[in-house]
Scaffold this active site. Structure first.
Site, PDB file in Angstrom:
ATOM      1  CE  LYS A  66      -4.429   2.512  -0.569  1.00 45.60           C
ATOM      2  NZ  LYS A  66      -3.866   0.925  -0.429  1.00 45.60           N
TER       3      LYS A  66
ATOM      4  CB  SER B 190      -4.538   1.893   3.883  1.00 52.21           C
ATOM      5  OG  SER B 190      -3.558   1.202   2.960  1.00 52.21           O
TER       6      SER B 190
ATOM      7  CB  SER C 248      -1.033   0.218   1.106  1.00 49.48           C
ATOM      8  OG  SER C 248      -2.094  -0.862   1.041  1.00 49.48           O
TER       9      SER C 248
END
Length: 522
Positions: A184, A350, A181
């Protein structure tokens, strides 16, 4: 008189609908949940008294974080972070407001440039007068920690001075691996660059004759309440045209390609469609894994049909997927929160659904097809134009759920340093949206215990976790007051929890380290 009666009837219908929904949720609740509600009602007053006493004893707090810690670690302005609220006048805080070590705080009314430089300026220490860590001392602190056996065979890292961009520590910093993640961060920078932090995603209702179409624009945060407001405005516009019976369609042509992520049906991500209600969540949650509806776009259209019915509009049959008719007139529009606020929410929690939506907004801005492949090309192209090191990087999705994604620690730290650039205020939500260790988002339950506490309130970082992949990338202010950006990436760790603790120790060491050679060294 007639409009007054019609308005009263609609208000009564909405009240009845809300009451029915409340009763439905109560009946669907488990016995334990009902008992929890009863206990909460009884203990609410007592809890409030206890909370007030605790706050008074502990000292001033701000959004769940001690003010003293906030001033040292984040020094937020009038909003942002976990609250996802823009700063005064709609502008996001400058980097010096987010992390004071990046420079002096601006005086009120001085604009983006902040106070004049010079020894007489107030609000913080000038960045060039705050000493940066020396690479040798920093290596002495970090290298023993990065050799921890709880980390996987692949371990690489990057630490840079956020003020100057100078590399202070590197361990295979240009090598790429699965970022999970933390990708991102790339999605956020690309979307903010392509669209701007004040852009809002529009969901529209259009009509031609007795055909109404709900057109998805790519806002996964669209709520039932938003649709109810749209339905009210749509009913009013139809009434002005003398239309009271309609057929309803829904348009998902904004996106292209497959709706299904490579991971398949999953509680971490709904089908990626430009039309959905509350991210297609089936349990009324707001973030985190959740069961998802099978067809988010159809569910949104059916919800809109129900709300139109509450407003006195008869919807014939069931909603059907179709492209909005040419020449259809706008009946109602809902605009999302600003892109800056959406970026903050995405990073804090997230949020995978938001990440995929923001990647597609980048594609739309770049003229690419708004699918997985087009979004990946658009993100890469945007970062290349910013001069970022994307060699070897791969953006298979916007969320990091795809294990074929690739990024380097050098890219992640450059993204963070770019977001701290005083000349790029549009990128500030990348910093203000980072979870705060021990307090917010995906770091709210980390940095506990004796060895983790030194980083609580000081580390702001994006987490990344897949099976065997553990990453952490963010910012700290070190013991000397210098702002640093870091990225630690590992693959093959034997256990997730142990790997998280090791990564947290690395970030905590940065936050609590002056890491400069003594004058007699060398």
């Amino acid at each position: 008189m007639a409009p007054t009666r019609a308005s009263a009837a609609r208000a009564t219908a909405r009240a009845r609908s809300a009451a029915r929904e409340a009763r439905r949720r109560w009946r669907a609740a488990a016995p334990q949940q009902r008992q929890t509600v009863r206990l909460a009602a009884v203990s609410g007053a007592l809890g409030l008294v206890v909370a007030l006493v605790a706050v008074t004893v502990a000292g001033p707090w701000d959004s769940g974080q001690r003010t003293a810690e906030r001033v040292r670690a984040a020094r937020l302005g009038h909003g942002s972070g976990t609250d996802h609220t823009p700063g005064r006048g709609g502008a996001y805080p400058m980097a010096p407001q987010v992390l004071a070590a990046a420079g002096p705080l601006p005086r009120q009314g001085t604009g983006e440039g902040g106070p004049p430089s010079g020894s007489g300026s107030r609000g913080g220490t000038r960045p060039e007068r705050v000493p940066a860590p020396t690479p040798s001392a920093l290596a002495d602190t970090l290298e023993p920690l990065i050799e921890d056996g709880s980390l996987g065979a692949v371990r690489h890292a990057s630490v840079v001075d956020a003020v100057t961009g100078r590399q202070l520590f590197a361990r295979n910093a240009k090598a790429v691996s699965a970022p999970a993640s933390t990708i991102k961060l790339a999605t956020a920078v690309a979307a903010l660059t392509a669209r701007g932090d004040t852009y809002r995603i529009a969901t529209r209702a259009v009509g031609k004759g007795d055909r109404v179409t709900l057109v998805g624009g790519g806002d996964p945060t669209l709520s039932r309440r938003d649709l109810a407001a749209m339905a009210e405005r749509t009913a009013r516009a139809l009434d002005e045209r003398g239309v009271h019976k309609v057929s309803l369609g829904y348009d998902t042509s904004r996106y292209s390609g497959t709706e299904r992520h490579v991971i398949g049906p999953n509680e971490n991500l709904a089908r990626v469609t430009p039309l959905m209600v509350d991210e297609g969540r089936a349990d009324h949650s707001h973030h985190g894994p959740a069961p998802r509806v099978a067809d988010p776009a159809l569910e949104a259209a059916e919800t809109f049909a129900e709300e139109l019915g509450e407003e006195g509009v008869t919807v014939r049959g069931t909603p059907e997927e179709r492209t909005a008719a040419k020449g259809a007139e706008k009946l109602a529009v809902h605009r999302s929160a600003t892109l800056g606020a959406l970026v903050e929410r995405m990073l804090t929690y997230s949020d995978n659904d938001l990440a995929e939506a923001l990647a597609r907004q980048t594609a739309l801005a770049q003229g690419e097809p708004a699918g997985f492949k087009g979004a990946g090309r658009a993100v890469r192209h945007t970062l290349e134009k910013l001069g970022l090191p994307v060699k070897g990087a791969r953006f298979a999705d916007g969320s990091g759920l795809d294990r074929s994604d690739r990024a380097s620690p050098a890219l992640l730290t450059r993204l963070l340093a770019l977001a701290a650039d005083p000349d790029r205020p549009r990128l500030r939500p990348v910093l203000t949206g980072l979870p705060v260790a021990g307090f917010t988002g995906t770091l709210d339950n980390r940095y506990g215990g004796e060895r983790g506490e030194p980083g609580a309130g000081l580390v702001r970082a994006k987490t990344g976790t897949l099976t065997g992949v553990n990453t952490l990338a963010g910012t700290v202010v070190d013991a000397d007051g210098r702002m640093l950006a870091f990225a630690f990436m590992t693959t093959g760790a034997p256990g997730r929890d142990a790997a998280h603790k090791s990564l947290d120790r690395l970030a905590s060491a940065l936050a609590n380290c002056g890491c400069r050679d003594s004058p007699s060294a060398g």
